[in-house]
Design a protein around this motif. Structure first.
Motif, PDB file in Angstrom:
ATOM      1  N   LEU A 279       0.867  -1.172   0.000  1.00 20.64           N
ATOM      2  CA  LEU A 279       0.000   0.000   0.000  1.00 20.64           C
ATOM      3  C   LEU A 279       0.906   1.224   0.000  1.00 20.64           C
ATOM      4  CD1 LEU A 279      -2.733   1.478   0.352  1.00 20.64           C
ATOM      5  CD2 LEU A 279      -2.477   1.133   2.826  1.00 20.64           C
ATOM      6  N   THR A 280       0.785   2.059  -1.020  1.00 15.66           N
ATOM      7  CA  THR A 280       1.675   3.209  -1.120  1.00 15.66           C
ATOM      8  C   THR A 280       0.892   4.437  -1.550  1.00 15.66           C
ATOM      9  OG1 THR A 280       3.813   3.942  -2.015  1.00 15.66           O
ATOM     10  CG2 THR A 280       2.336   2.787  -3.530  1.00 15.66           C
ATOM     11  N   GLY A 281       1.574   5.558  -1.606  1.00 12.57           N
ATOM     12  CA  GLY A 281       0.941   6.820  -1.948  1.00 12.57           C
ATOM     13  C   GLY A 281       1.623   7.952  -1.203  1.00 12.57           C
ATOM     14  N   PRO A 282       1.322   9.191  -1.548  1.00  9.89           N
ATOM     15  CA  PRO A 282       1.977  10.333  -0.914  1.00  9.89           C
ATOM     16  C   PRO A 282       1.607  10.465   0.553  1.00  9.89           C
ATOM     17  CG  PRO A 282       0.158  11.058  -2.307  1.00  9.89           C
ATOM     18  CD  PRO A 282       0.343   9.597  -2.577  1.00  9.89           C
ATOM     19  N   SER A 283       2.447  11.199   1.297  1.00  4.88           N
ATOM     20  CA  SER A 283       2.144  11.471   2.707  1.00  4.88           C
ATOM     21  C   SER A 283       0.810  12.189   2.819  1.00  4.88           C
ATOM     22  CB  SER A 283       3.249  12.333   3.332  1.00  4.88           C
ATOM     23  OG  SER A 283       4.482  11.655   3.332  1.00  4.88           O
ATOM     24  N   GLY A 284       0.021  11.772   3.808  1.00  8.46           N
ATOM     25  CA  GLY A 284      -1.276  12.394   4.016  1.00  8.46           C
ATOM     26  C   GLY A 284      -2.384  11.830   3.157  1.00  8.46           C
ATOM     27  N   ALA A 285      -2.078  10.787   2.374  1.00  9.47           N
ATOM     28  CA  ALA A 285      -3.100  10.222   1.480  1.00  9.47           C
ATOM     29  C   ALA A 285      -4.135   9.394   2.234  1.00  9.47           C
ATOM     30  CB  ALA A 285      -2.443   9.364   0.399  1.00  9.47           C
ATOM     31  N   GLY A 286      -3.775   8.935   3.444  1.00  8.38           N
ATOM     32  CA  GLY A 286      -4.720   8.144   4.231  1.00  8.38           C
ATOM     33  C   GLY A 286      -4.337   6.691   4.405  1.00  8.38           C
ATOM     34  N   LYS A 287      -3.068   6.363   4.187  1.00 11.98           N
ATOM     35  CA  LYS A 287      -2.643   4.966   4.285  1.00 11.98           C
ATOM     36  C   LYS A 287      -2.857   4.406   5.695  1.00 11.98           C
ATOM     37  CE  LYS A 287       1.554   5.720   2.766  1.00 11.98           C
ATOM     38  NZ  LYS A 287       1.412   7.167   2.507  1.00 11.98           N
ATOM     39  N   THR A 288      -2.431   5.167   6.711  1.00 14.77           N
ATOM     40  CA  THR A 288      -2.597   4.696   8.086  1.00 14.77           C
ATOM     41  C   THR A 288      -4.073   4.564   8.435  1.00 14.77           C
ATOM     42  OG1 THR A 288      -0.488   5.670   8.780  1.00 14.77           O
ATOM     43  CG2 THR A 288      -2.097   5.200  10.513  1.00 14.77           C
ATOM     44  N   THR A 289      -4.891   5.479   7.958  1.00 14.12           N
ATOM     45  CA  THR A 289      -6.330   5.405   8.201  1.00 14.12           C
ATOM     46  C   THR A 289      -6.912   4.153   7.566  1.00 14.12           C
ATOM     47  OG1 THR A 289      -6.506   7.816   8.285  1.00 14.12           O
ATOM     48  CG2 THR A 289      -8.533   6.590   7.880  1.00 14.12           C
ATOM     49  N   LEU A 290      -6.481   3.824   6.365  1.00 11.05           N
ATOM     50  CA  LEU A 290      -6.957   2.605   5.711  1.00 11.05           C
ATOM     51  C   LEU A 290      -6.530   1.365   6.490  1.00 11.05           C
ATOM     52  CD1 LEU A 290      -8.322   1.039   3.503  1.00 11.05           C
ATOM     53  CD2 LEU A 290      -6.340   1.454   2.013  1.00 11.05           C
ATOM     54  N   LEU A 291      -5.302   1.362   7.001  1.00  6.20           N
ATOM     55  CA  LEU A 291      -4.862   0.232   7.822  1.00  6.20           C
ATOM     56  C   LEU A 291      -5.731   0.096   9.067  1.00  6.20           C
ATOM     57  CD1 LEU A 291      -0.950   0.381   7.699  1.00  6.20           C
ATOM     58  CD2 LEU A 291      -2.483  -1.081   6.383  1.00  6.20           C
ATOM     59  N   ARG A 292      -6.126   1.210   9.664  1.00 10.58           N
ATOM     60  CA  ARG A 292      -6.979   1.156  10.855  1.00 10.58           C
ATOM     61  C   ARG A 292      -8.358   0.601  10.516  1.00 10.58           C
ATOM     62  NH1 ARG A 292      -7.265   6.576  13.991  1.00 10.58           N
ATOM     63  NH2 ARG A 292      -8.324   5.198  15.475  1.00 10.58           N
ATOM     64  N   LEU A 293      -8.866   0.895   9.334  1.00 12.38           N
ATOM     65  CA  LEU A 293     -10.121   0.278   8.903  1.00 12.38           C
ATOM     66  C   LEU A 293      -9.948  -1.228   8.735  1.00 12.38           C
ATOM     67  CD1 LEU A 293     -11.429   2.835   6.241  1.00 12.38           C
ATOM     68  CD2 LEU A 293     -12.547   2.265   8.405  1.00 12.38           C
ATOM     69  N   LEU A 294      -8.835  -1.635   8.151  1.00 13.01           N
ATOM     70  CA  LEU A 294      -8.570  -3.064   7.982  1.00 13.01           C
ATOM     71  C   LEU A 294      -8.431  -3.774   9.324  1.00 13.01           C
ATOM     72  CD1 LEU A 294      -6.012  -2.846   5.038  1.00 13.01           C
ATOM     73  CD2 LEU A 294      -8.265  -3.918   4.929  1.00 13.01           C
ATOM     74  N   PHE A 295      -7.907  -3.060  10.313  1.00  9.14           N
ATOM     75  CA  PHE A 295      -7.686  -3.636  11.643  1.00  9.14           C
ATOM     76  C   PHE A 295      -8.937  -3.571  12.521  1.00  9.14           C
ATOM     77  CE2 PHE A 295      -5.702  -3.392  16.001  1.00  9.14           C
ATOM     78  CZ  PHE A 295      -5.279  -4.716  16.024  1.00  9.14           C
ATOM     79  N   LEU A 296     -10.000  -2.972  12.009  1.00 10.00           N
ATOM     80  CA  LEU A 296     -11.278  -2.867  12.726  1.00 10.00           C
ATOM     81  C   LEU A 296     -11.212  -1.898  13.904  1.00 10.00           C
ATOM     82  CD1 LEU A 296     -12.259  -6.679  12.849  1.00 10.00           C
ATOM     83  CD2 LEU A 296     -12.597  -5.028  10.991  1.00 10.00           C
ATOM     84  N   SER A 297     -10.252  -0.997  13.893  1.00  8.97           N
ATOM     85  CA  SER A 297     -10.200  -0.004  14.962  1.00  8.97           C
ATOM     86  C   SER A 297     -10.919   1.281  14.566  1.00  8.97           C
ATOM     87  CB  SER A 297      -8.754   0.313  15.346  1.00  8.97           C
ATOM     88  OG  SER A 297      -8.037   0.866  14.263  1.00  8.97           O
ATOM     89  N   LEU A 298     -11.387   1.346  13.326  1.00 10.83           N
ATOM     90  CA  LEU A 298     -12.234   2.430  12.846  1.00 10.83           C
ATOM     91  C   LEU A 298     -13.439   1.828  12.132  1.00 10.83           C
ATOM     92  CD1 LEU A 298      -9.976   5.160  11.166  1.00 10.83           C
ATOM     93  CD2 LEU A 298     -11.312   5.407  13.261  1.00 10.83           C
ATOM     94  N   GLN A 299     -14.568   2.522  12.184  1.00  7.80           N
ATOM     95  CA  GLN A 299     -15.738   2.151  11.412  1.00  7.80           C
ATOM     96  C   GLN A 299     -15.887   3.145  10.262  1.00  7.80           C
ATOM     97  OE1 GLN A 299     -18.132  -0.233  11.715  1.00  7.80           O
ATOM     98  NE2 GLN A 299     -17.752  -1.177  13.694  1.00  7.80           N
ATOM     99  N   PRO A 300     -16.250   2.686   9.071  1.00  5.54           N
ATOM    100  CA  PRO A 300     -16.455   3.626   7.971  1.00  5.54           C
ATOM    101  C   PRO A 300     -17.704   4.464   8.196  1.00  5.54           C
ATOM    102  CG  PRO A 300     -17.204   1.446   7.332  1.00  5.54           C
ATOM    103  CD  PRO A 300     -16.555   1.296   8.690  1.00  5.54           C
ATOM    104  N   THR A 301     -17.756   5.635   7.590  1.00  7.26           N
ATOM    105  CA  THR A 301     -18.963   6.453   7.674  1.00  7.26           C
ATOM    106  C   THR A 301     -19.981   6.042   6.621  1.00  7.26           C
ATOM    107  OG1 THR A 301     -17.750   8.130   6.406  1.00  7.26           O
ATOM    108  CG2 THR A 301     -17.922   8.447   8.767  1.00  7.26           C
ATOM    109  N   ARG A 302     -19.531   5.319   5.611  1.00 12.40           N
ATOM    110  CA  ARG A 302     -20.473   4.738   4.647  1.00 12.40           C
ATOM    111  C   ARG A 302     -19.814   3.549   3.965  1.00 12.40           C
ATOM    112  NH1 ARG A 302     -19.472   6.240  -0.757  1.00 12.40           N
ATOM    113  NH2 ARG A 302     -17.959   7.967  -1.005  1.00 12.40           N
ATOM    114  N   GLY A 303     -20.634   2.728   3.318  1.00 16.04           N
ATOM    115  CA  GLY A 303     -20.121   1.564   2.622  1.00 16.04           C
ATOM    116  C   GLY A 303     -20.106   0.323   3.496  1.00 16.04           C
ATOM    117  N   ILE A 304     -19.631  -0.768   2.927  1.00 11.40           N
ATOM    118  CA  ILE A 304     -19.651  -2.074   3.575  1.00 11.40           C
ATOM    119  C   ILE A 304     -18.230  -2.622   3.680  1.00 11.40           C
ATOM    120  CG2 ILE A 304     -20.392  -4.488   3.326  1.00 11.40           C
ATOM    121  CD1 ILE A 304     -22.863  -3.409   1.827  1.00 11.40           C
ATOM    122  N   ILE A 305     -17.889  -3.129   4.855  1.00 11.40           N
ATOM    123  CA  ILE A 305     -16.637  -3.867   5.049  1.00 11.40           C
ATOM    124  C   ILE A 305     -16.981  -5.242   5.588  1.00 11.40           C
ATOM    125  CG2 ILE A 305     -14.426  -4.003   6.261  1.00 11.40           C
ATOM    126  CD1 ILE A 305     -14.391  -0.978   6.419  1.00 11.40           C
TER     127      ILE A 305
END
Length: 219
Positions: free
Chosen positions: A33-59
């Motif tokens: 998983l790559t991309g520029p700083s501030g793109a949201g990589k860590t946030t996406l990892l937290r969604l994968l780890f179930l420590s965040l819930q999305p505001t919309r959509g299905i996981i």
């Protein structure tokens, strides 16, 4: 193993940090998983780890939709996922050995059943001589390796790693990459978030590129 469908995330009333993410993490897969700083990589990892819930959509994680999972069941699902955070999150009052063994202790395992595995893993990541040292004495690279060992010790079904080679020299980075590849060969799905293009160039693997909240995938 993981399925995202039109997932979006925002904090409060702010703009969406992640939007319209639709992808799968197959079992036994390996991806960067790559991309520029501030793109949201860590946030996406937290969604994968179930420590965040999305505001919309299905996981869906391990065939379960997370919005329907009772909160008290989430820790059991997280035990099937190993994660290496950028800030390590080692406990300063525990030795290197005790930090790495902690997930097994929490599960109530007897030390006699895991001591040899912990020592072997610490040796593999280059900390065999640092088992009795407390985290404040460790260098940044040593803390990184201890955090990686802790994430791997319980043989997770999926490993998430946030810049796992950011504080180590190139030879150790290659050694850690070999460890991740071996873990994947044994059946663990691996997601490595990294800016290190030279690291990614060492492996023919799927690349997930996050930019401006959206994800492009190249197999």
């Amino acid at each position: 193993m993981i399925h995202f469908e039109n997932v979006g995330l925002r904090y409060g009333m702010g703009p969406e940090i992640l939007r319209d993410l639709t992808f799968d993490i197959p079992r036994r897969s390996f991806q960067f998983l790559t991309g520029p700083s501030g793109a949201g990589k860590t946030t996406l990892l937290r969604l994968l780890f179930l420590s965040l819930q999305p505001t919309r959509g299905i996981i869906r994680t391990f065939d379960r939709e997370i919005s329907t999972i009772p909160r008290d069941e989430l820790p059991m699902l997280r035990r099937r996922i190993g994660i290496v955070f950028q800030d390590f999150r080692l406990l300063d009052h525990l030795t290197t050995y005790e930090n790495v063994a902690l997930p097994l202790r929490v599960r109530g395992k007897e030390e006699s059943s895991y001591r040899a595995d912990v020592l072997e893993l610490l040796k593999w990541v280059g900390l065999g001589e640092r088992i009795n040292v407390l985290p404040p004495v460790l260098s940044g690279g040593e803390k990184q390796r201890a955090a990686i060992a802790r994430a791997l010790i319980d043989r997770p079904e999926m490993l998430l790693a946030d810049e796992p080679t950011g504080n180590v020299d190139p030879p150790m980075a290659r050694r850690l990459l070999s460890l991740f590849l071996e873990l994947n060969r044994l059946g663990t799905a691996v997601v490595i978030a990294t800016h290190d293009l030279s690291l990614m160039d060492q492996v023919e693997a799927r690349r997930m590129i996050l930019s401006q909240g959206r994800l492009d995938i190249y197999d």
